[in-house]
Write an enzyme that holds these catalytic residues in place. Structure first.
Site, PDB file in Angstrom:
ATOM      1  N   LEU A  22      45.466  29.003  52.211  1.00  0.00           N
ATOM      2  CA  LEU A  22      44.431  29.824  51.580  1.00  0.00           C
ATOM      3  C   LEU A  22      44.440  31.141  52.338  1.00  0.00           C
ATOM      4  CD1 LEU A  22      41.224  27.631  51.082  1.00  0.00           C
ATOM      5  CD2 LEU A  22      42.462  28.881  49.329  1.00  0.00           C
ATOM      6  N   ASP A  23      44.333  32.230  51.622  1.00  0.00           N
ATOM      7  CA  ASP A  23      44.328  33.533  52.273  1.00  0.00           C
ATOM      8  C   ASP A  23      43.163  33.654  53.242  1.00  0.00           C
ATOM      9  OD1 ASP A  23      46.598  34.572  50.928  1.00  0.00           O
ATOM     10  OD2 ASP A  23      45.365  34.853  49.146  1.00  0.00           O
ATOM     11  N   TYR A  24      43.312  34.547  54.184  1.00  0.00           N
ATOM     12  CA  TYR A  24      42.297  34.832  55.197  1.00  0.00           C
ATOM     13  C   TYR A  24      40.934  35.080  54.559  1.00  0.00           C
ATOM     14  CZ  TYR A  24      40.306  37.268  59.291  1.00  0.00           C
ATOM     15  OH  TYR A  24      39.520  37.656  60.345  1.00  0.00           O
ATOM     16  N   ASP A  25      40.924  35.804  53.435  1.00  0.00           N
ATOM     17  CA  ASP A  25      39.667  36.172  52.781  1.00  0.00           C
ATOM     18  C   ASP A  25      39.263  35.214  51.656  1.00  0.00           C
ATOM     19  OD1 ASP A  25      41.773  37.008  51.193  1.00  0.00           O
ATOM     20  OD2 ASP A  25      40.944  38.980  50.774  1.00  0.00           O
ATOM     21  N   SER A  26      39.880  34.028  51.606  1.00  0.00           N
ATOM     22  CA  SER A  26      39.498  32.989  50.647  1.00  0.00           C
ATOM     23  C   SER A  26      38.861  31.836  51.399  1.00  0.00           C
ATOM     24  CB  SER A  26      40.720  32.501  49.868  1.00  0.00           C
ATOM     25  OG  SER A  26      41.266  33.556  49.106  1.00  0.00           O
TER      26      SER A  26
END
Length: 183
Positions: A41-45
């Site tokens: 999962l992306d850093y901002d997800s």
């Protein structure tokens, strides 16, 4: 072994970070040794991340040929039209090719179980936002964000809520639980 983690916002999907200053990592939340993320999962997800010590299981969860469905709660900027939702359902042309059809459902409001994000999503008085439940069977880089942007609905917040038959359930951000039945 299979663990489910509710990955908090702004946490790197690995156990170490060499950047300066270092960012928060999975090591802050996962004490179990020798498990690794099955996908990312992306850093901002935020939301459901599965970790395992089984390489074959990790491949089955992440390889696009197995088409394991992943479901996301997506807060978008704007009020989705029927045409925009239909485009997400049909296919969206991205710079790396068309997506497979997705399931997209407009929600009447944010689910009651959804925790507040820290920091909060920016609020703009004159720009509406909405929540979409979006399910895909691919896993391209930042795919959900690129899909919603391509139809004119930039993503404000992205929370993965299900991978195959495993759902986030009542896990709070940073909490883990063991899973008995892999998807």
């Amino acid at each position: 072994m299979l663990l489910a983690l509710n990955k908090p916002f702004n946490v790197l999907c690995q156990f170490t970070d060499r950047s300066s200053p270092p960012r928060r990592t999975l090591a802050e939340f996962v004490a179990q040794p020798d498990v690794y993320p099955a996908g990312r999962l992306d850093y901002d997800s935020e939301g459901l991340l599965l970790l395992t010590d089984d390489g074959k299981l990790a491949q089955r969860l992440t390889d696009p040929k197995f088409k394991v469905e992943k479901t996301y709660l997506v807060q978008v900027e704007g009020a989705p039209s029927a045409e925009q939702l239909a485009q997400l359902r049909k296919s969206v042309l991205l710079n790396d090719g068309p997506t497979l059809p997705a399931r997209a459902t407009l929600l009447a409001q944010a689910p009651e179980w959804l925790w507040p994000r820290d920091p909060p999503v920016r609020f703009r008085k004159n720009v509406p936002d909405a929540f979409i439940e979006l399910s895909i069977r691919e896993g391209r880089n930042r795919q959900v964000r690129r899909m919603t942007a391509a139809v004119g609905l930039p993503t404000l917040r992205l929370v993965r809520v299900r991978i195959g038959g495993i759902d986030l359930g009542v896990l709070k951000p940073g909490e883990t639980r063991g899973e008995e039945n892999p998807p």
